[in-house]
Scaffold this motif. Structure first.
Motif, PDB file in Angstrom:
ATOM      1  N   UNK A 116       0.831  -1.210   0.000  1.00  0.00           N
ATOM      2  CA  UNK A 116       0.000   0.000   0.000  1.00  0.00           C
ATOM      3  C   UNK A 116       0.860   1.252   0.000  1.00  0.00           C
ATOM      4  N   UNK A 117       2.026   1.193   0.651  1.00  0.00           N
ATOM      5  CA  UNK A 117       2.904   2.347   0.681  1.00  0.00           C
ATOM      6  C   UNK A 117       3.384   2.710  -0.717  1.00  0.00           C
ATOM      7  N   UNK A 118       3.789   1.711  -1.478  1.00  0.00           N
ATOM      8  CA  UNK A 118       4.241   1.951  -2.842  1.00  0.00           C
ATOM      9  C   UNK A 118       3.126   2.550  -3.685  1.00  0.00           C
ATOM     10  N   UNK A 119       1.917   2.000  -3.545  1.00  0.00           N
ATOM     11  CA  UNK A 119       0.784   2.513  -4.301  1.00  0.00           C
ATOM     12  C   UNK A 119       0.527   3.980  -3.979  1.00  0.00           C
ATOM     13  N   UNK A 120       0.574   4.322  -2.700  1.00  0.00           N
ATOM     14  CA  UNK A 120       0.325   5.710  -2.307  1.00  0.00           C
ATOM     15  C   UNK A 120       1.380   6.646  -2.854  1.00  0.00           C
ATOM     16  N   UNK A 121       2.647   6.218  -2.798  1.00  0.00           N
ATOM     17  CA  UNK A 121       3.729   7.055  -3.328  1.00  0.00           C
ATOM     18  C   UNK A 121       3.526   7.294  -4.817  1.00  0.00           C
ATOM     19  N   UNK A 122       3.235   6.224  -5.547  1.00  0.00           N
ATOM     20  CA  UNK A 122       3.062   6.328  -6.994  1.00  0.00           C
ATOM     21  C   UNK A 122       1.870   7.217  -7.353  1.00  0.00           C
ATOM     22  N   UNK A 123       0.746   6.970  -6.727  1.00  0.00           N
ATOM     23  CA  UNK A 123      -0.470   7.737  -7.034  1.00  0.00           C
ATOM     24  C   UNK A 123      -0.277   9.213  -6.691  1.00  0.00           C
ATOM     25  N   UNK A 124       0.253   9.484  -5.512  1.00  0.00           N
ATOM     26  CA  UNK A 124       0.442  10.884  -5.104  1.00  0.00           C
ATOM     27  C   UNK A 124       1.448  11.595  -5.982  1.00  0.00           C
ATOM     28  N   UNK A 125       2.489  10.869  -6.429  1.00  0.00           N
ATOM     29  CA  UNK A 125       3.483  11.499  -7.294  1.00  0.00           C
ATOM     30  C   UNK A 125       2.858  11.880  -8.636  1.00  0.00           C
ATOM     31  N   UNK A 126       2.040  11.003  -9.190  1.00  0.00           N
ATOM     32  CA  UNK A 126       1.379  11.304 -10.466  1.00  0.00           C
ATOM     33  C   UNK A 126       0.432  12.493 -10.306  1.00  0.00           C
ATOM     34  N   UNK A 127      -0.348  12.516  -9.231  1.00  0.00           N
ATOM     35  CA  UNK A 127      -1.286  13.613  -9.004  1.00  0.00           C
ATOM     36  C   UNK A 127      -0.548  14.937  -8.816  1.00  0.00           C
ATOM     37  N   UNK A 128       0.593  14.885  -8.125  1.00  0.00           N
ATOM     38  CA  UNK A 128       1.364  16.109  -7.887  1.00  0.00           C
ATOM     39  C   UNK A 128       1.980  16.660  -9.168  1.00  0.00           C
ATOM     40  N   UNK A 129       2.606  15.787  -9.956  1.00  0.00           N
ATOM     41  CA  UNK A 129       3.281  16.324 -11.144  1.00  0.00           C
ATOM     42  C   UNK A 129       2.283  16.720 -12.232  1.00  0.00           C
TER      43      UNK A 129
END
Length: 379
Positions: A116-129
């Motif tokens: 779940x940590x990896x998923x959150x990092x990936x999703x949040x990074x895409x939303x941020x950029x």
């Protein structure tokens, strides 16, 4: 409003797994997938996604070439995937210089475990950029002379004088009273014991632009904090050193601060500066797992505020989040000066906005002015 993503990768497994993770967020829609850089360029023009994820090693056209072409034809935020190796770091830095906004390590095992940590990092990074401002990058030419130049005793003063009298570009002026958007009056030139620069997303290219204009005789020591993995900072320091007339290297425990020397905080650790008889000395400490950032701008800037109160210049450049705000607050309480990058030239207007909206910025500057202001404002 959902964010549309184009996935570019030659691995069918990686494309499938990435699509599953992003789609499961409910905030992201994968609108297409490409198996090589050429297909990626064509689909980017056709689909006009909000974000593109890009592998770097692919057939037909590699990721870096694809990023360059996308930025020239249809500038779009690109998230690169790279390996956590020295070679991976070098390639990733090339991709960032070509126009990619950010990067993540490409670790198949972690993605396969579906943490779940990896998923959150990936999703949040895409939303941020998706909120970033991508631009085609102009290549920066290395400035280190092939043969060491012998300087006379008056050369440093002559260099500084020439730099200060060189034509200066118009400074950015923004209407309105929002402290995060307005341009602030120039602070008087003064002597500083140390200049600290903190940055994150967009920082590698921003630091190249700032540091590459400084003369070898720059009169103050510089410490750099860039959010970056441990395997990347040695390659980044080497790249900066080739591009700049000042010396740049990764900091080591016990290093002494010197004029014309920029020390980069090592990834995965914390860098603090101590005052030893009026001279700054580096302390490298293990990365504290309780801190989100390793290295952390607040940690380094806080140590500068304690060691050299009122004798530091803190600069916050582009980056996500608010790291650096509290460090700048400590600096200001001791009488130091703080500059921050403006919104228009920031890839991600997070860290500099946090400093500016807190009322801590003495100057809000476009990126291209920061290096020139350092030459002009540090005596």
């Amino acid at each position: 409003m959902t964010v549309s993503v184009l996935v570019v990768d030659d691995s069918g497994f990686f494309r499938k797994r990435l699509t599953e993770i992003l789609t499961a967020s409910g905030q992201i829609t994968v609108v297409g997938a490409a198996t090589n850089g050429r297909e990626g360029v064509e689909l980017a023009q056709k689909l006009k996604p909000d974000v593109i994820t890009m592998d770097y090693e692919m057939p037909v056209m590699d990721g870096i070439s694809a990023v360059r072409e996308i930025m020239a034809k249809q500038a779009t935020p690109v998230l690169m995937f790279s390996s956590l190796t020295y070679e991976g770091a070098r390639v990733t830095l090339d991709a960032l210089e070509a126009g990619a906004v950010d990067f993540l390590p490409k670790n198949f095992e972690e993605i396969a475990r579906d943490t779940s940590q990896l998923q959150n990092v990936l999703i949040n990074r895409v939303l941020d950029i998706a909120k970033s401002q991508p631009r085609a990058r102009a290549a920066i030419t290395p400035r280190k002379p092939a043969v060491p130049v012998q300087r006379t005793a008056i050369a440093p003063q002559a260099e500084r004088a020439a730099a200060r009298t060189a034509p200066q570009p118009k400074r950015h002026e923004t209407a309105g009273t929002n402290p995060a958007r307005r341009s602030v009056s120039k602070t008087p030139a003064r002597q500083y014991s140390v200049v600290g620069i903190g940055t994150s997303t967009g920082g590698p290219v921003a630091l190249q632009k700032v540091l590459s204009v400084l003369p070898a005789s720059f009169p103050a020591p510089i410490v750099l904090v860039q959010h970056m993995p441990a395997s990347f900072t040695p390659a980044f320091a080497e790249r900066l050193n080739k591009l700049c007339e000042i010396e740049v290297r990764q900091a080591e425990d016990g290093d002494l601060l010197q004029p014309g020397l920029a020390l980069l905080a090592p990834g995965g650790k914390q860098m603090m500066i101590e005052n030893r008889g009026g001279r700054g000395r580096v302390r490298i400490l293990p990365g504290d797992e309780r801190l989100n950032y390793r290295p952390c701008v607040d940690v380094t800037f806080g140590s500068l505020a304690r060691s050299f109160p009122g004798k530091t210049l803190g600069i916050i450049l582009t980056g996500m989040g608010a790291d650096g705000r509290e460090g700048c607050r400590m600096m200001k309480q001791g009488g130091a000066v703080v500059w921050s990058q403006d919104e228009e030239t920031s890839v991600i207007y997070g860290m500099p906005m946090a400093v500016a909206t807190a009322g801590l910025s003495d100057e809000v500057l476009p990126l291209n002015d920061v290096g020139l202001r350092l030459i002009e404002g540090v005596s």
